[in-house]
Design an enzyme around this catalytic site. Structure first.
Site, PDB file in Angstrom:
ATOM      1  CG  ASN A  24       0.604   6.885  -6.805  1.00  0.00           C
ATOM      2  OD1 ASN A  24       1.041   6.950  -7.953  1.00  0.00           O
ATOM      3  ND2 ASN A  24       1.328   6.463  -5.787  1.00  0.00           N
ATOM      4  CB  CYS A  50       6.019   5.897  -8.593  1.00  0.00           C
ATOM      5  SG  CYS A  50       4.654   4.939  -7.931  1.00  0.00           S
ATOM      6  CG  HIS A  78       5.106  10.017  -8.228  1.00  0.00           C
ATOM      7  ND1 HIS A  78       4.118   9.570  -9.080  1.00  0.00           N
ATOM      8  CD2 HIS A  78       5.094   9.171  -7.153  1.00  0.00           C
ATOM      9  CE1 HIS A  78       3.545   8.499  -8.541  1.00  0.00           C
ATOM     10  NE2 HIS A  78       4.110   8.248  -7.384  1.00  0.00           N
TER      11      HIS A  78
HETATM   12  N1  ACO Z   1      -9.304   4.254   5.573  1.00  0.00           N
HETATM   13  C1  ACO Z   1      -9.427   4.392   6.917  1.00  0.00           C
HETATM   14  N2  ACO Z   1      -8.492   3.976   7.789  1.00  0.00           N
HETATM   15  C2  ACO Z   1      -7.377   3.429   7.265  1.00  0.00           C
HETATM   16  C3  ACO Z   1      -7.175   3.264   5.900  1.00  0.00           C
HETATM   17  C4  ACO Z   1      -8.199   3.706   5.038  1.00  0.00           C
HETATM   18  N3  ACO Z   1      -8.111   3.591   3.713  1.00  0.00           N
HETATM   19  N4  ACO Z   1      -5.979   2.688   5.706  1.00  0.00           N
HETATM   20  C5  ACO Z   1      -5.440   2.489   6.907  1.00  0.00           C
HETATM   21  N5  ACO Z   1      -6.286   2.929   7.879  1.00  0.00           N
HETATM   22  C6  ACO Z   1      -6.101   2.924   9.310  1.00  0.00           C
HETATM   23  C7  ACO Z   1      -5.055   1.927   9.751  1.00  0.00           C
HETATM   24  O1  ACO Z   1      -5.626   0.637   9.862  1.00  0.00           O
HETATM   25  C8  ACO Z   1      -4.625   2.489  11.097  1.00  0.00           C
HETATM   26  O2  ACO Z   1      -5.574   2.127  12.053  1.00  0.00           O
HETATM   27  P1  ACO Z   1      -5.110   1.727  13.546  1.00  0.00           P
HETATM   28  O3  ACO Z   1      -4.387   2.920  14.072  1.00  0.00           O
HETATM   29  O4  ACO Z   1      -6.387   1.435  14.218  1.00  0.00           O
HETATM   30  O5  ACO Z   1      -4.205   0.541  13.362  1.00  0.00           O
HETATM   31  C9  ACO Z   1      -4.744   3.995  10.882  1.00  0.00           C
HETATM   32  O6  ACO Z   1      -5.591   4.186   9.739  1.00  0.00           O
HETATM   33  C10 ACO Z   1      -3.410   4.671  10.624  1.00  0.00           C
HETATM   34  O7  ACO Z   1      -2.700   3.881   9.655  1.00  0.00           O
HETATM   35  P2  ACO Z   1      -1.277   4.294   9.164  1.00  0.00           P
HETATM   36  O8  ACO Z   1      -0.836   3.336   8.129  1.00  0.00           O
HETATM   37  O9  ACO Z   1      -0.411   4.524  10.335  1.00  0.00           O
HETATM   38  O10 ACO Z   1      -1.632   5.681   8.494  1.00  0.00           O
HETATM   39  P3  ACO Z   1      -0.657   6.807   8.046  1.00  0.00           P
HETATM   40  O11 ACO Z   1      -0.987   8.038   8.777  1.00  0.00           O
HETATM   41  O12 ACO Z   1       0.759   6.372   8.005  1.00  0.00           O
HETATM   42  O13 ACO Z   1      -1.129   7.027   6.549  1.00  0.00           O
HETATM   43  C11 ACO Z   1      -0.522   6.420   4.293  1.00  0.00           C
HETATM   44  C12 ACO Z   1      -1.084   5.943   5.623  1.00  0.00           C
HETATM   45  C13 ACO Z   1      -1.456   7.465   3.726  1.00  0.00           C
HETATM   46  C14 ACO Z   1      -0.429   5.247   3.344  1.00  0.00           C
HETATM   47  C15 ACO Z   1       0.869   7.045   4.565  1.00  0.00           C
HETATM   48  O14 ACO Z   1       1.676   6.144   5.268  1.00  0.00           O
HETATM   49  C16 ACO Z   1       1.536   7.454   3.298  1.00  0.00           C
HETATM   50  O15 ACO Z   1       1.157   8.413   2.684  1.00  0.00           O
HETATM   51  N6  ACO Z   1       2.583   6.744   2.907  1.00  0.00           N
HETATM   52  C17 ACO Z   1       3.244   6.971   1.643  1.00  0.00           C
HETATM   53  C18 ACO Z   1       2.809   5.894   0.760  1.00  0.00           C
HETATM   54  C19 ACO Z   1       2.540   6.313  -0.632  1.00  0.00           C
HETATM   55  O16 ACO Z   1       2.320   7.434  -0.989  1.00  0.00           O
HETATM   56  N7  ACO Z   1       2.543   5.279  -1.441  1.00  0.00           N
HETATM   57  C20 ACO Z   1       2.250   5.399  -2.792  1.00  0.00           C
HETATM   58  C21 ACO Z   1       3.092   4.471  -3.554  1.00  0.00           C
HETATM   59  S1  ACO Z   1       4.755   4.889  -3.478  1.00  0.00           S
HETATM   60  C22 ACO Z   1       4.868   6.283  -4.250  1.00  0.00           C
HETATM   61  O17 ACO Z   1       4.217   6.485  -5.215  1.00  0.00           O
HETATM   62  C23 ACO Z   1       5.771   7.282  -3.669  1.00  0.00           C
END
Ligand code: ACO
Length: 321
Positions: free
Chosen positions: A278, A112, A248
């Site tokens: 993204n 990224c 980004h």
């Molecule tokens: N739809 C519904 N529920 C979902 C989904 C989905 N697509 N994905 C995960 N869940 C559920 C999980 O299973 C979990 O359920 P549980 O509590 O019953 O186990 C719950 O939602 C919470 O999951 P978390 O992973 O804890 O969710 P979080 O609040 O951390 O959000 C996210 C996840 C959005 C990926 C967050 O961690 C984030 O934004 N991370 C940064 C990652 C990123 O931006 N990556 C892009 C690539 S790197 C870059 O470009 C910078």
């Protein structure tokens, strides 16, 4: 000699996929995706579209807006993690398509952060005096690296491409515009937090994105705050001097945290993650082109570009447009 951005362009696939479209076959919801990420929709490539076709379309638009002739260009650098082929590079495919018959063309990979890495490479190659006018492109088809079987990543990514033309100019021509500095960083100890579980030399297939979302989020927000502080000090810039943050586009919450650190109000942040999701290395030039074309970003303004991605890699560029 100042190295000036003289043109921008971008391209998106034909197919728009909303969160509700995804929710028809993935256990997710528009509400979950929007609350966590700010994403409302993304573009997925269709038959006949690829990283190179999107890169070529974006490149042609950037060349047109720069008003340069293809014969003047002598460098093409494409940032991508999703090339059409292992070789030749996407950059040489672009070179052939635009009819450029001299200079050098190659790809760089920094996930990224790739676009800022590519800009830095072009900036320094021009500074060396060996090249003078470059196309810098970020182009991706991340839809090939995600699967509905993993909802935690499937909802996050999209496809697209963005391009800029950078040229060396005399002080008189540049009138204060130019790249002030690019700064690149990586820390490979975090390589297992975000990766693809395949690759040409391991599984002979591309594999799919595997991500420890919480770790990525934590490191991204921390790295971006550090980057803001270091950049301001290094270039002796006050927060108030920055006209636009073009980050980004991974996640609205990461962007909001960076903007807060810069004391920038929301109307000074180019936000396209809602529309594009993204698009990895393509996200910054896509966002930049959009804001230039709709008139928000004006010549002479100070732009802060920043990115964070797999590796981990992170990077910033400070540019007087
Ligand atoms: N739809 C519904 N529920 C979902 C989904 C989905 N697509 N994905 C995960 N869940 C559920 C999980 O299973 C979990 O359920 P549980 O509590 O019953 O186990 C719950 O939602 C919470 O999951 P978390 O992973 O804890 O969710 P979080 O609040 O951390 O959000 C996210 C996840 C959005 C990926 C967050 O961690 C984030 O934004 N991370 C940064 C990652 C990123 O931006 N990556 C892009 C690539 S790197 C870059 O470009 C910078």
């Amino acid at each position: 000699m100042p190295i000036v951005i003289t043109g921008t362009g971008s391209a998106l696939p034909k197919k728009v996929v909303s969160n509700d479209d995804l929710a028809k076959f993935v256990e997710t919801s528009d509400e979950w995706i929007q609350t966590r990420t700010g994403i409302q929709q993304r573009y997925f490539k269709t038959e006949g579209e690829s990283t190179s076709t999107l890169a070529i379309e974006a490149a042609n638009r950037a060349i047109e807006s720069a008003g340069v002739s293809v014969d003047e260009l002598d460098l093409v650098v494409v940032a991508t993690a999703t090339p059409d082929h292992s070789f030749p590079s996407v950059a040489t495919q672009v070179q052939a398509a635009i009819g450029m018959q001299k200079g050098a063309a190659f790809d760089v990979a920094a996930a990224c952060s790739g676009f800022i890495y590519a800009l830095s490479v072009a900036e320094n190659m021009i500074k060396s005096g060996s090249f003078s006018k470059a196309l810098v492109i970020g182009a991706e088809t991340l839809s090939n690296l995600i699967t509905p079987e993993d909802r935690t990543t499937y909802v996050l990514f999209g496809d697209g491409a963005g391009a800029i033309v950078v040229e060396n100019k005399t002080e008189e021509e540049a009138q204060g515009s130019g790249v002030i500095g690019t700064d690149l960083f990586s820390d490979g100890r975090f390589k297992n937090e975000l990766y693809t579980d395949g690759g040409v030399s391991t599984t002979a297939s591309a594999g799919h994105v595997v991500m420890n979302g919480r770790e990525v989020f934590k490191h991204a927000t921390r790295a971006m705050s550090g980057l803001v502080n270091d950049t301001l000090v290094k270039y002796n810039i006050e927060k108030e001097d920055i006209d636009w943050l073009v980050p980004h586009q991974a996640n609205k919450r990461i962007i909001d945290a960076t903007a807060k650190h810069l004391n920038l109000s929301a109307d000074k942040v180019v936000l396209t993650v809602g529309e594009h999701a993204n698009t990895s290395a393509a996200s910054i030039p896509l966002a930049f082109d959009k804001a230039v074309r709709d008139g928000r970003i004006q010549k002479g303004q100070l732009i802060f570009f920043e990115a964070f991605g797999a590796g981990f890699t992170w990077a910033s560029a400070l540019v007087k447009f």
